[in-house]
Design an enzyme around this catalytic site. Structure first.
Site, PDB file in Angstrom:
ATOM      1  N   ALA A 221       0.814  -1.210   0.000  1.00 21.05           N
ATOM      2  CA  ALA A 221       0.000   0.000   0.000  1.00 21.05           C
ATOM      3  C   ALA A 221       0.846   1.257   0.000  1.00 21.05           C
ATOM      4  O   ALA A 221       0.493   2.264  -0.616  1.00 21.05           O
ATOM      5  CB  ALA A 221      -0.927   0.005   1.221  1.00 21.05           C
ATOM      6  N   ASN A 229       0.580   9.038   2.384  1.00 19.34           N
ATOM      7  CA  ASN A 229       1.696   9.840   1.873  1.00 19.34           C
ATOM      8  C   ASN A 229       2.757   8.901   1.312  1.00 19.34           C
ATOM      9  O   ASN A 229       3.923   8.957   1.693  1.00 19.34           O
ATOM     10  CB  ASN A 229       2.271  10.708   2.999  1.00 19.34           C
ATOM     11  CG  ASN A 229       3.018  11.906   2.467  1.00 19.34           C
ATOM     12  OD1 ASN A 229       2.646  12.483   1.461  1.00 19.34           O
ATOM     13  ND2 ASN A 229       4.083  12.271   3.154  1.00 19.34           N
ATOM     14  N   CYS A 270       4.220   0.344 -13.454  1.00 17.62           N
ATOM     15  CA  CYS A 270       4.237  -0.917 -12.703  1.00 17.62           C
ATOM     16  C   CYS A 270       5.630  -1.421 -12.357  1.00 17.62           C
ATOM     17  O   CYS A 270       5.871  -1.865 -11.239  1.00 17.62           O
ATOM     18  CB  CYS A 270       3.429  -1.983 -13.442  1.00 17.62           C
ATOM     19  SG  CYS A 270       4.145  -2.553 -14.997  1.00 17.62           S
ATOM     20  N   ASP A 299      -8.905  -7.074 -14.864  1.00 18.10           N
ATOM     21  CA  ASP A 299     -10.318  -7.430 -14.798  1.00 18.10           C
ATOM     22  C   ASP A 299     -10.974  -6.624 -13.692  1.00 18.10           C
ATOM     23  O   ASP A 299     -10.888  -6.964 -12.519  1.00 18.10           O
ATOM     24  CB  ASP A 299     -10.431  -8.934 -14.525  1.00 18.10           C
ATOM     25  CG  ASP A 299     -11.867  -9.396 -14.317  1.00 18.10           C
ATOM     26  OD1 ASP A 299     -12.771  -8.750 -14.878  1.00 18.10           O
ATOM     27  OD2 ASP A 299     -12.071 -10.387 -13.589  1.00 18.10           O
ATOM     28  N   ASN A 303     -14.930 -10.946 -12.836  1.00 21.65           N
ATOM     29  CA  ASN A 303     -15.686 -12.076 -13.372  1.00 21.65           C
ATOM     30  C   ASN A 303     -14.801 -13.031 -14.164  1.00 21.65           C
ATOM     31  O   ASN A 303     -15.286 -13.968 -14.779  1.00 21.65           O
ATOM     32  CB  ASN A 303     -16.853 -11.586 -14.240  1.00 21.65           C
ATOM     33  CG  ASN A 303     -16.398 -10.750 -15.421  1.00 21.65           C
ATOM     34  OD1 ASN A 303     -15.235 -10.780 -15.825  1.00 21.65           O
ATOM     35  ND2 ASN A 303     -17.319  -9.988 -15.983  1.00 21.65           N
ATOM     36  N   ASP A 322     -12.320  -3.047 -18.497  1.00 27.68           N
ATOM     37  CA  ASP A 322     -11.410  -4.193 -18.612  1.00 27.68           C
ATOM     38  C   ASP A 322     -10.349  -3.889 -19.665  1.00 27.68           C
ATOM     39  O   ASP A 322     -10.603  -3.151 -20.622  1.00 27.68           O
ATOM     40  CB  ASP A 322     -12.179  -5.448 -19.051  1.00 27.68           C
ATOM     41  CG  ASP A 322     -13.029  -6.031 -17.937  1.00 27.68           C
ATOM     42  OD1 ASP A 322     -12.964  -5.518 -16.804  1.00 27.68           O
ATOM     43  OD2 ASP A 322     -13.767  -6.998 -18.205  1.00 27.68           O
ATOM     44  N   HIS A 328       2.660  -6.595 -17.338  1.00 34.12           N
ATOM     45  CA  HIS A 328       2.474  -6.011 -16.015  1.00 34.12           C
ATOM     46  C   HIS A 328       3.520  -6.629 -15.095  1.00 34.12           C
ATOM     47  O   HIS A 328       3.881  -7.798 -15.232  1.00 34.12           O
ATOM     48  CB  HIS A 328       1.065  -6.249 -15.486  1.00 34.12           C
ATOM     49  CG  HIS A 328       0.836  -5.667 -14.120  1.00 34.12           C
ATOM     50  ND1 HIS A 328       1.189  -4.379 -13.809  1.00 34.12           N
ATOM     51  CD2 HIS A 328       0.328  -6.202 -12.976  1.00 34.12           C
ATOM     52  CE1 HIS A 328       0.890  -4.131 -12.548  1.00 34.12           C
ATOM     53  NE2 HIS A 328       0.368  -5.224 -12.022  1.00 34.12           N
ATOM     54  N   ASP A 351       1.743  -6.501  -4.943  1.00 33.85           N
ATOM     55  CA  ASP A 351       1.720  -5.548  -6.056  1.00 33.85           C
ATOM     56  C   ASP A 351       1.373  -4.163  -5.522  1.00 33.85           C
ATOM     57  O   ASP A 351       0.339  -3.984  -4.883  1.00 33.85           O
ATOM     58  CB  ASP A 351       0.687  -5.994  -7.097  1.00 33.85           C
ATOM     59  CG  ASP A 351       0.809  -5.233  -8.414  1.00 33.85           C
ATOM     60  OD1 ASP A 351       1.562  -4.241  -8.466  1.00 33.85           O
ATOM     61  OD2 ASP A 351       0.144  -5.636  -9.387  1.00 33.85           O
ATOM     62  N   THR A 412      -9.497 -18.380 -24.851  1.00 31.22           N
ATOM     63  CA  THR A 412      -9.084 -18.812 -23.515  1.00 31.22           C
ATOM     64  C   THR A 412      -7.569 -18.782 -23.348  1.00 31.22           C
ATOM     65  O   THR A 412      -7.072 -19.067 -22.261  1.00 31.22           O
ATOM     66  CB  THR A 412      -9.571 -20.247 -23.249  1.00 31.22           C
ATOM     67  OG1 THR A 412      -8.916 -21.143 -24.155  1.00 31.22           O
ATOM     68  CG2 THR A 412     -11.076 -20.348 -23.418  1.00 31.22           C
ATOM     69  N   GLU A 445      -6.424 -27.222 -16.949  1.00 34.13           N
ATOM     70  CA  GLU A 445      -6.527 -25.755 -16.917  1.00 34.13           C
ATOM     71  C   GLU A 445      -7.981 -25.318 -16.939  1.00 34.13           C
ATOM     72  O   GLU A 445      -8.386 -24.425 -16.185  1.00 34.13           O
ATOM     73  CB  GLU A 445      -5.744 -25.158 -18.095  1.00 34.13           C
ATOM     74  CG  GLU A 445      -5.694 -23.632 -18.104  1.00 34.13           C
ATOM     75  CD  GLU A 445      -6.892 -23.004 -18.805  1.00 34.13           C
ATOM     76  OE1 GLU A 445      -7.276 -21.877 -18.434  1.00 34.13           O
ATOM     77  OE2 GLU A 445      -7.467 -23.658 -19.708  1.00 34.13           O
TER      78      GLU A 445
END
Length: 694
Positions: A221, A229, A270, A299, A303, A322, A328, A351, A412, A445
């Site tokens: 965070a 800050n 990132c 996302d 979902n 999205d 990333h 992250d 997929t 998977e």
């Protein structure tokens, strides 16, 4: 009769920094402070005006925040060492005290005070501070890591690379973690004390700093500026006026020192958030590594399906938030998960990139990598978001002129490619995709994906979840047109050159076909957000039975020069429509290469001896390059970043510069340089330099 025993007085204290640092593997810290790792003893010498006696009632107090540990120093000492205990040996007037810390001690800076009473008089003396860190070498510590090579890489290594680009053309940029540089440890502890958790309840927050789950969550965070800050301000607009371009940074120390001096630092993306977070974790003794996930889904509605909307011209709509980022970057930290069960021990995702709020704050994790692979999305923390990043499904929709939508594809396998980290003892790329998911296309998977989706469907879980995602219309396969298409291009196109590529179309049926091809090319940032359109056109294409045809495209440098961002990315999209209404969307991202920077040392690198480095770079563009700046940095080699103004450079002109540096730490080091101009920005070069002590 014997004379009266004189009052006890402490004459000197020796904290044995060098001896303790060697035993605790903290010698790399550029600090005069006593820094130790929990779960193993450290020793200090106390010299008095006379030999200490049992009646002197010595007591050592060790305090951090509201936590105070009182340790009686008994003479003779008991043989059994218990957590937070002190034992001693006496030689003449010097008392050598061995202080044992438990493997679950709160980490942080402790003040040490010695008190004693002799007869009717009492006194106390400050002995200075001791910094207690996590200990991956101590069995029983939550961060214990068995493999020595892994500890050397994930705790002790200050140099690394962070992968970026796109899955067809992954690239690496150097990063100087600099976790042992002067003042960095104090800055990291200051960050903890500025956190929302600390401000809400300092006593509770400090008491929880024994657990890497808590410390990791607080740091995730605090490395971003949202809610507090924090350290870094995120910016993905392509306009970085008022701060540094995110691509400009080469390491963490400059960012952390700027924050300590002036507050939040502008700007980060990132990999910058991840680089700084990794520095903080390694500094505190938590094993950590930087992870890059290519084709990474964002996302927003939890979902597990990324919905993308395009109009008939190929422009992406803002109908949904999205998205799929070209890449990333986050961090994995290694520790036990006593909160969710030992089955989920090991690597945990953390992250700091501010994407979605988690329990009210912009942070993510720790989330067990094992939980992601097995689809256990009902475990702390933020598992649905991470699962979608690496294994979400993608649905593309075409928006018609009347605002109706038609599904044009479902995939997929689009999301989560080449999930990568740096190899141990090498800058090579290691693929860790199988840590996050089973092989794409396998029955296992799909089984895990459906299990994960079922977990989300549970009552009260996934507050941002959209029920539309589970409807028959959304999950049904899209109709397939009678043709195929793909973009083909050279992966080695350099900035400054014209960009050439082609759209390959293939008729899959045994009859003639006419297609309308609507093409757009846009400059984007790596998240996929369009910054500026570059060109668009439409044309008709006829294909004979089973014929394959190629449409060539060229984007001249002059057309993309003012549009492209420091990410060097151009997104190309083609919407292809046949006369029967069959529709196909083809998209790709072309990442342009920066020219190489050549570097070599001209002498042998020795500690505290001037070293000459030759840097060679070229202007690859057809125009004159102005506002040219070269920066040089590297922990252990350059204490303060060197900035060099480079003269204007003509087309294809080569520039050679000799730079003098003064290595101040021995061992393997990396010199990192950055070159920017009005034509190309943030061209990187790095050079490994082994500094000998003599």
């Amino acid at each position: 009769m014997g004379g009266r025993v004189s009052a006890l007085q402490l004459e000197s204290t020796h904290l044995q920094q060098s001896t303790n640092a060697a035993a605790h593997k903290t010698s790399s810290f550029m600090s005069k402070n006593l820094i130790v790792r929990r779960g193993q003893p450290f020793t200090i010498d106390l010299t008095f005006n006379r030999p200490v006696q049992a009646s002197d009632n010595l007591k050592l107090s060790i305090t951090t925040g509201s936590i105070n540990i009182d340790l009686p120093i008994q003479i003779p000492s008991p043989s059994d060492a218990v957590p937070w205990s002190a034992s001693c040996t006496l030689k003449s007037n010097t008392l050598t005290v061995s202080i044992n810390t438990p493997v679950n001690a709160v980490i942080g800076c402790y003040a040490m005070t010695l008190s004693f009473a002799s007869g009717w008089t009492g006194a106390s003396s400050s002995l200075g501070n001791v910094y207690v860190l996590f200990n991956p070498w101590a069995k029983g510590d939550a961060v214990y890591m068995e493999n020595e090579a892994e500890k050397n890489e994930y705790v002790m290594n200050e140099n690394g690379v962070i992968f970026f680009g796109s899955s067809p053309t992954p690239k690496a940029r150097p990063w100087d973690f600099a976790q042992f540089e002067e003042d960095i440890l104090n800055i990291i502890l200051k960050i903890l004390d500025c956190s929302t958790d600390y401000k809400r309840d300092p006593k509770k927050d400090v008491s929880q700093r024994l657990d890497p789950v808590h410390v990791g969550r607080v740091l995730s965070a605090m490395i971003n500026v949202q809610n507090d800050n924090g350290v870094l301000v995120g910016n993905w607009s392509g306009d970085y006026a008022g701060g540094e371009r995110p691509t400009k940074w080469n390491g963490s120390s400059d960012i952390l020192r700027r924050w300590m001096k002036n507050g939040p630092v502008q700007f980060g993306q990132c990999w910058v958030f991840a680089g700084v977070l990794c520095t903080a974790l390694r500094c505190l003794g938590i094993p950590a590594r930087v992870i890059t996930n290519f084709a990474s889904a964002h996302d927003t509605d939890e979902n597990l399906i990324v919905d993308r909307y395009f109009d008939e011209e190929g422009k992406e709509s803002s109908e949904t938030s999205d998205s799929i980022w070209n890449f990333h970057v986050w961090v994995e930290a290694w520790f036990a998960r006593n909160d969710i069960g030992s089955a989920y021990d090991g690597w945990q995702v953390l992250d700091s990139t501010p994407q979605e709020a988690s329990e009210g704050l912009y942070r993510l994790g720790p989330c067990s990598v094992k939980a992601i692979k097995e689809g256990d999305l009902d475990l702390n923390y933020d598992a649905p978001f991470v699962f979608a990043e690496v294994n979400g499904d993608v649905t593309d929709w075409l928006m018609n002129a009347d605002n109706s939508t038609k599904k044009i594809s479902s995939n997929t396998r689009t999301v989560g490619k080449l999930t990568s980290t740096k190899a141990i003892n090498s800058d090579a790329r290691v693929d860790v995709t199988k840590d996050y998911k089973y092989d794409e296309g396998s029955a296992k998977e799909r089984e895990i994906f459906n299990k994960a989706r079922g977990k989300l469907a549970g009552t009260g879980f996934g507050a941002r979840r959209s029920t539309v995602a589970f409807s028959a219309e959304n999950t049904a396969p899209a109709p397939k047109p009678d043709f195929k298409g793909s973009f083909k291009y050279n992966s080695d196109i350099e900035v400054g050159r014209d960009v050439t590529f082609s759209l390959n179309l293939k008729n899959t049926i045994a009859s003639d076909m006419s297609l309308q091809v609507n093409f757009t090319a846009s400059a984007i940032v790596y998240t996929g957000t369009v910054v500026k359109d570059i060109l668009s056109n439409s044309q008709s294409v006829k294909l004979g039975p089973n014929e394959e045809n190629s449409i060539p495209y060229t984007i001249p440098f002059a057309e993309y020069d003012k549009a492209i961002t420091a990410d060097n990315m151009i997104k190309v999209v083609a919407v292809c429509i046949d006369e029967k209404g069959g529709k196909l969307l083809v998209d790709n991202v072309i990442t342009l290469k920066n020219p190489p920077i050549m570097m070599k040392i001209l002498d042998q690198a020795q500690l505290n001896k001037k070293l000459s480095v030759e840097i060679t770079l070229t202007n690859p563009t057809p125009d004159e390059a102005r506002d040219c700046v070269l920066t040089v940095e590297g922990s252990g080699l350059v204490k303060e970043q060197i900035t060099i103004q480079v003269p204007q450079m003509k087309k294809n002109q080569k520039y050679v510069k000799k730079v003098e540096i003064l290595p101040y730490r021995s061992g393997p080091r990396y010199l990192v340089v950055d070159f920017s101009s009005d034509k190309i920005t943030d061209v990187k070069g790095s050079l490994p330099i082994n500094v000998t002590s003599k």
